[in-house]
Design an enzyme around this catalytic site. Structure first.
Site, PDB file in Angstrom:
ATOM      1  N   GLU A  78       5.718 -23.399 -33.428  1.00 39.41           N
ATOM      2  CA  GLU A  78       5.651 -22.405 -32.344  1.00 39.41           C
ATOM      3  C   GLU A  78       5.473 -20.995 -32.898  1.00 39.41           C
ATOM      4  OE1 GLU A  78       5.969 -22.356 -28.713  1.00 39.41           O
ATOM      5  OE2 GLU A  78       5.160 -24.344 -29.064  1.00 39.41           O
ATOM      6  N   GLY A 106      23.603 -28.677 -35.490  1.00 38.81           N
ATOM      7  CA  GLY A 106      22.710 -29.394 -34.558  1.00 38.81           C
ATOM      8  C   GLY A 106      22.701 -30.887 -34.827  1.00 38.81           C
ATOM      9  N   TYR A 125      11.562 -18.282 -27.526  1.00 46.46           N
ATOM     10  CA  TYR A 125      11.931 -19.256 -28.559  1.00 46.46           C
ATOM     11  C   TYR A 125      11.184 -18.948 -29.855  1.00 46.46           C
ATOM     12  CZ  TYR A 125      11.879 -23.754 -31.067  1.00 46.46           C
ATOM     13  OH  TYR A 125      11.972 -24.739 -32.018  1.00 46.46           O
ATOM     14  N   THR A 133       9.334 -23.598 -37.130  1.00 48.94           N
ATOM     15  CA  THR A 133       8.547 -24.356 -36.153  1.00 48.94           C
ATOM     16  C   THR A 133       7.090 -23.908 -36.067  1.00 48.94           C
ATOM     17  OG1 THR A 133       8.260 -24.646 -33.760  1.00 48.94           O
ATOM     18  CG2 THR A 133       9.530 -22.752 -34.432  1.00 48.94           C
ATOM     19  N   GLN A 173      18.231 -34.636 -31.779  1.00 50.95           N
ATOM     20  CA  GLN A 173      17.337 -35.692 -32.292  1.00 50.95           C
ATOM     21  C   GLN A 173      17.280 -35.690 -33.818  1.00 50.95           C
ATOM     22  OE1 GLN A 173      12.871 -36.821 -31.276  1.00 50.95           O
ATOM     23  NE2 GLN A 173      12.883 -35.045 -32.635  1.00 50.95           N
ATOM     24  N   HIS A 219       7.713 -33.288 -33.409  1.00 58.21           N
ATOM     25  CA  HIS A 219       8.045 -34.655 -33.811  1.00 58.21           C
ATOM     26  C   HIS A 219       8.998 -35.244 -32.780  1.00 58.21           C
ATOM     27  CE1 HIS A 219      10.350 -31.648 -36.046  1.00 58.21           C
ATOM     28  NE2 HIS A 219      11.403 -32.435 -35.823  1.00 58.21           N
ATOM     29  N   ALA A 264      19.761 -25.236 -32.387  1.00 57.50           N
ATOM     30  CA  ALA A 264      18.937 -24.258 -31.671  1.00 57.50           C
ATOM     31  C   ALA A 264      18.887 -24.598 -30.200  1.00 57.50           C
ATOM     32  CB  ALA A 264      17.506 -24.252 -32.223  1.00 57.50           C
ATOM     33  N   LYS A 268      12.735 -17.744 -33.436  1.00 62.37           N
ATOM     34  CA  LYS A 268      12.520 -18.551 -34.644  1.00 62.37           C
ATOM     35  C   LYS A 268      11.821 -17.741 -35.731  1.00 62.37           C
ATOM     36  CE  LYS A 268      14.175 -22.765 -33.935  1.00 62.37           C
ATOM     37  NZ  LYS A 268      15.007 -23.522 -34.899  1.00 62.37           N
TER      38      LYS A 268
HETATM   39  P1  NAP Z   1      17.492 -30.857 -30.120  1.00 61.16           P
HETATM   40  O1  NAP Z   1      17.445 -32.329 -29.955  1.00 61.16           O
HETATM   41  O2  NAP Z   1      17.347 -29.973 -28.937  1.00 61.16           O
HETATM   42  O3  NAP Z   1      18.899 -30.524 -30.846  1.00 61.16           O
HETATM   43  C1  NAP Z   1      19.371 -29.200 -30.919  1.00 61.16           C
HETATM   44  C2  NAP Z   1      20.775 -29.236 -31.506  1.00 61.16           C
HETATM   45  O4  NAP Z   1      21.277 -27.882 -31.562  1.00 61.16           O
HETATM   46  C3  NAP Z   1      21.789 -30.038 -30.659  1.00 61.16           C
HETATM   47  O5  NAP Z   1      22.683 -30.685 -31.533  1.00 61.16           O
HETATM   48  C4  NAP Z   1      22.502 -28.950 -29.902  1.00 61.16           C
HETATM   49  O6  NAP Z   1      23.791 -29.303 -29.488  1.00 61.16           O
HETATM   50  C5  NAP Z   1      22.566 -27.874 -30.977  1.00 61.16           C
HETATM   51  N1  NAP Z   1      22.857 -26.546 -30.439  1.00 61.16           N
HETATM   52  C6  NAP Z   1      22.200 -25.889 -29.464  1.00 61.16           C
HETATM   53  N2  NAP Z   1      22.774 -24.687 -29.250  1.00 61.16           N
HETATM   54  C7  NAP Z   1      23.801 -24.586 -30.112  1.00 61.16           C
HETATM   55  C8  NAP Z   1      24.778 -23.600 -30.365  1.00 61.16           C
HETATM   56  N3  NAP Z   1      24.816 -22.440 -29.667  1.00 61.16           N
HETATM   57  N4  NAP Z   1      25.683 -23.812 -31.337  1.00 61.16           N
HETATM   58  C9  NAP Z   1      25.689 -24.992 -32.024  1.00 61.16           C
HETATM   59  N5  NAP Z   1      24.796 -25.975 -31.819  1.00 61.16           N
HETATM   60  C10 NAP Z   1      23.867 -25.768 -30.874  1.00 61.16           C
HETATM   61  O7  NAP Z   1      16.414 -30.364 -31.187  1.00 61.16           O
HETATM   62  P2  NAP Z   1      15.622 -31.205 -32.305  1.00 61.16           P
HETATM   63  O8  NAP Z   1      14.358 -31.692 -31.708  1.00 61.16           O
HETATM   64  O9  NAP Z   1      16.565 -32.123 -32.963  1.00 61.16           O
HETATM   65  O10 NAP Z   1      15.206 -30.034 -33.305  1.00 61.16           O
HETATM   66  C11 NAP Z   1      16.058 -29.652 -34.384  1.00 61.16           C
HETATM   67  C12 NAP Z   1      15.675 -28.252 -34.840  1.00 61.16           C
HETATM   68  O11 NAP Z   1      14.323 -28.242 -35.267  1.00 61.16           O
HETATM   69  C13 NAP Z   1      15.780 -27.182 -33.768  1.00 61.16           C
HETATM   70  O12 NAP Z   1      16.180 -25.993 -34.412  1.00 61.16           O
HETATM   71  C14 NAP Z   1      14.368 -27.040 -33.250  1.00 61.16           C
HETATM   72  O13 NAP Z   1      14.182 -25.743 -32.714  1.00 61.16           O
HETATM   73  C15 NAP Z   1      13.577 -27.274 -34.524  1.00 61.16           C
HETATM   74  N6  NAP Z   1      12.241 -27.845 -34.381  1.00 61.16           N
HETATM   75  C16 NAP Z   1      12.059 -29.008 -33.670  1.00 61.16           C
HETATM   76  C17 NAP Z   1      10.806 -29.572 -33.594  1.00 61.16           C
HETATM   77  C18 NAP Z   1      10.570 -30.848 -32.825  1.00 61.16           C
HETATM   78  O14 NAP Z   1       9.394 -31.137 -32.525  1.00 61.16           O
HETATM   79  N7  NAP Z   1      11.596 -31.642 -32.540  1.00 61.16           N
HETATM   80  C19 NAP Z   1       9.709 -28.957 -34.231  1.00 61.16           C
HETATM   81  C20 NAP Z   1       9.940 -27.780 -34.969  1.00 61.16           C
HETATM   82  C21 NAP Z   1      11.208 -27.245 -35.053  1.00 61.16           C
HETATM   83  P3  NAP Z   1      24.075 -30.043 -28.076  1.00 61.16           P
HETATM   84  O15 NAP Z   1      23.905 -31.511 -28.361  1.00 61.16           O
HETATM   85  O16 NAP Z   1      25.483 -29.646 -27.788  1.00 61.16           O
HETATM   86  O17 NAP Z   1      23.085 -29.516 -27.082  1.00 61.16           O
HETATM   87  O1  G4F Z   2       7.263 -31.358 -25.246  1.00 64.07           O
HETATM   88  P1  G4F Z   2       7.203 -29.893 -25.089  1.00 64.07           P
HETATM   89  O2  G4F Z   2       8.219 -29.251 -24.203  1.00 64.07           O
HETATM   90  O3  G4F Z   2       7.263 -29.293 -26.564  1.00 64.07           O
HETATM   91  P2  G4F Z   2       6.833 -27.866 -27.160  1.00 64.07           P
HETATM   92  O4  G4F Z   2       6.831 -26.808 -26.138  1.00 64.07           O
HETATM   93  O5  G4F Z   2       5.575 -28.074 -27.936  1.00 64.07           O
HETATM   94  O6  G4F Z   2       8.056 -27.561 -28.152  1.00 64.07           O
HETATM   95  C1  G4F Z   2       8.575 -28.559 -29.028  1.00 64.07           C
HETATM   96  O7  G4F Z   2       7.866 -28.527 -30.241  1.00 64.07           O
HETATM   97  C2  G4F Z   2       8.027 -27.292 -30.997  1.00 64.07           C
HETATM   98  C3  G4F Z   2       7.195 -27.433 -32.281  1.00 64.07           C
HETATM   99  O8  G4F Z   2       5.865 -27.061 -32.020  1.00 64.07           O
HETATM  100  C4  G4F Z   2       9.494 -27.097 -31.311  1.00 64.07           C
HETATM  101  F1  G4F Z   2       9.652 -25.982 -32.061  1.00 64.07           F
HETATM  102  C5  G4F Z   2      10.280 -27.008 -30.017  1.00 64.07           C
HETATM  103  O9  G4F Z   2      11.676 -26.887 -30.331  1.00 64.07           O
HETATM  104  C6  G4F Z   2      10.072 -28.289 -29.213  1.00 64.07           C
HETATM  105  O10 G4F Z   2      10.647 -29.362 -29.917  1.00 64.07           O
HETATM  106  O11 G4F Z   2       5.760 -29.464 -24.560  1.00 64.07           O
HETATM  107  C7  G4F Z   2       4.579 -29.875 -25.217  1.00 64.07           C
HETATM  108  C8  G4F Z   2       3.373 -29.445 -24.396  1.00 64.07           C
HETATM  109  C9  G4F Z   2       3.403 -27.983 -23.957  1.00 64.07           C
HETATM  110  O12 G4F Z   2       2.141 -27.429 -24.115  1.00 64.07           O
HETATM  111  C10 G4F Z   2       3.752 -28.023 -22.480  1.00 64.07           C
HETATM  112  O13 G4F Z   2       3.216 -26.951 -21.711  1.00 64.07           O
HETATM  113  O14 G4F Z   2       3.383 -30.197 -23.174  1.00 64.07           O
HETATM  114  C11 G4F Z   2       3.096 -29.339 -22.098  1.00 64.07           C
HETATM  115  N1  G4F Z   2       3.638 -29.943 -20.886  1.00 64.07           N
HETATM  116  C12 G4F Z   2       2.898 -30.361 -19.828  1.00 64.07           C
HETATM  117  N2  G4F Z   2       3.687 -30.837 -18.867  1.00 64.07           N
HETATM  118  C13 G4F Z   2       4.930 -30.171 -20.610  1.00 64.07           C
HETATM  119  C14 G4F Z   2       4.971 -30.721 -19.336  1.00 64.07           C
HETATM  120  N3  G4F Z   2       6.061 -29.944 -21.322  1.00 64.07           N
HETATM  121  C15 G4F Z   2       7.245 -30.312 -20.779  1.00 64.07           C
HETATM  122  N4  G4F Z   2       8.369 -30.138 -21.484  1.00 64.07           N
HETATM  123  N5  G4F Z   2       7.321 -30.858 -19.522  1.00 64.07           N
HETATM  124  C16 G4F Z   2       6.203 -31.090 -18.748  1.00 64.07           C
HETATM  125  O15 G4F Z   2       6.294 -31.568 -17.618  1.00 64.07           O
END
Ligand code: NAP
Ligand code: G4F
Length: 350
Positions: free
Chosen positions: A136, A13, A158, A134, A17, A188, A89, A162
């Site tokens: 979640e 990944g 999701y 996560t 981000q 984040h 992911a 996870k």
């Molecule tokens: P992101 O920006 O969506 O990045 C996901 C990465 O996974 C991308 O590099 C994507 O590649 C790659 N990927 C998706 N499907 C794949 C596959 N089948 N095989 C190989 N690579 C694949 O997510 P992020 O925000 O950086 O989050 C990183 C990790 O932390 C994820 O596992 C996410 O679920 C977890 N997480 C995120 C948050 C958050 O708030 N950001 C919080 C808790 C946990 P492409 O560029 O090709 O799409």
């Molecule tokens: O920004 P979101 O899509 O993030 P969400 O669903 O919290 O998930 C992110 O954080 C998780 C950690 O808790 C990660 F595991 C996951 O991979 C991802 O990075 O939505 C945040 C909130 C939700 O409650 C959603 O229902 O915003 C609400 N929301 C309201 N309007 C919206 C929208 N979300 C999105 N994406 N788009 C809207 O228009």
């Protein structure tokens, strides 16, 4: 100039981000950084290019996919990493309702595939493993601060996938003695956040509106209006740069363990919208309720935000709040960014 520290890290990944921020952090610490990328018809390395303006510093990339065990095993055998950060992911909660089986395959079984790759290559005793778990997992049905002992109740495909990855990581630690850690990370964000996540969607739209006002362009209410789903959802939002530092710290400890990373404060989507408009120098006012609620620019009367039920989820996670006490005490981890600092940085970069 950073001196090599003799260690090699492999990031799945890496184009996402967190992958990009982590690659930068580890490179700056002297690691040889390798990453797994999916083949795409157009380049998907824009985040790496942003954080690594010097091409020569960029990580070594290998084509692979979390659904392809053979390829993952070949990459692990070739790279022989000291540390693996499994960040790959399908990370969008709403999309997981449309692609539940695929999400399970990548986010759940994918974790087993990479853990097995470590075992099959004989690296289980020496390679440290981080799993991107996560908040979640918790489901957020009340406003209690969640820590490492709070029961899980995932509310999406999701979250379910996870959960499998979380327990796979614990199981390989217990069964095979692997140094395997879960980081249970709350939301984040950053300027590199995917554009369909709510914070980036908001900051991009608000910045576009600000530019129209500053250039005295007419505001087209059909295209300029920001359409959102549940604006009363609350999230514990931090900055990705702080969170990748926590991932790194988990793998430097004497013993493997699981840690929550969070700020300990949460805000609603509505709060985020108001903060973004405030950063743009605009004051907004909400009128109406439920699906009819709208926000207007107090000075111009322009319609700015409306509710679109298409963004509602079949099951919402209403409120997430994390308790990072363990990470603070054991890792010395403390986020540097405030909520206002995060919003301002995202607005400046949008
Ligand atoms: P992101 O920006 O969506 O990045 C996901 C990465 O996974 C991308 O590099 C994507 O590649 C790659 N990927 C998706 N499907 C794949 C596959 N089948 N095989 C190989 N690579 C694949 O997510 P992020 O925000 O950086 O989050 C990183 C990790 O932390 C994820 O596992 C996410 O679920 C977890 N997480 C995120 C948050 C958050 O708030 N950001 C919080 C808790 C946990 P492409 O560029 O090709 O799409
Ligand atoms: O920004 P979101 O899509 O993030 P969400 O669903 O919290 O998930 C992110 O954080 C998780 C950690 O808790 C990660 F595991 C996951 O991979 C991802 O990075 O939505 C945040 C909130 C939700 O409650 C959603 O229902 O915003 C609400 N929301 C309201 N309007 C919206 C929208 N979300 C999105 N994406 N788009 C809207 O228009």
């Amino acid at each position: 100039m950073t001196l090599p520290n003799g260690k090699t890290a492999l990031i799945t990944g890496i184009t996402g981000q967190d992958g990009a921020y982590l690659a930068r952090l580890l490179t700056d610490k002297g690691y040889a950084v390798h990453g797994i990328v999916r083949r795409a018809s157009s380049p998907n390395t824009v985040r790496l290019e942003t954080l690594f303006p010097d091409k020569n510093m960029r990580p070594v990339l290998h084509h692979g996919d979390m659904t392809d065990a053979g390829g993952l095993t070949r990459i692990v055998a070739e790279v022989r990493p000291d540390e693996i950060y499994n960040l790959a992911a399908m990370s969008h909660v709403q999309v997981s309702f449309d692609n539940p089986e695929y999400t399970g395959n990548v986010d759940g079984l994918g974790v087993i595939r990479i853990l097995e790759a470590v075992r099959e290559t004989g690296l289980a005793a020496q390679c440290r493993f981080y799993q991107a778990s996560t908040s979640e997992l918790y489901g957020g049905l009340n406003n209690e601060a969640c820590n490492e002992t709070t029961p899980f109740h995932p509310r999406s495909p999701y979250g379910i996938a996870k959960l499998y990855g979380y327990w796979a990581t614990v199981n390989y630690r217990e069964a095979y003695g692997m140094f395997a850690c879960n980081g249970i990370l709350f939301n984040h964000e950053s300027p590199l956040r995917g554009e369909t996540f709510v914070t980036r969607k908001i900051t991009k739209a608000v910045a576009a509106y600000k530019n129209s006002i500053e250039r005295k362009e007419p505001v087209d209410s059909q295209t300029a209006v920001l359409k959102l789903g549940n604006i009363d959802a609350r999230r514990d939002w931090g900055h990705a740069a702080d969170y990748v530092a926590g991932m790194y710290l988990m793998l430097q400890q004497p013993e493997p363990d699981d840690y929550v990373l969070a700020t300990g404060e949460n805000h609603s989507v509505r709060d985020f919208v108001e903060a973004a408009f405030a950063a743009a120098g605009r004051t907004i006012e909400w009128r109406g309720s439920g699906e009819a609620e709208k926000a207007f620019d107090t000075a111009t009367g322009n319609l700015l935000v409306e509710i679109d039920p298409a963004f509602y989820r079949p099951a919402e996670v209403p409120v997430l709040l994390g308790d990072p006490s363990k990470a603070r005490a054991k890792l010395g981890w403390q986020p540097q960014y405030t909520f206002a600092g995060l919003v301002n940085e995202m607005m400046d970069a949008a």
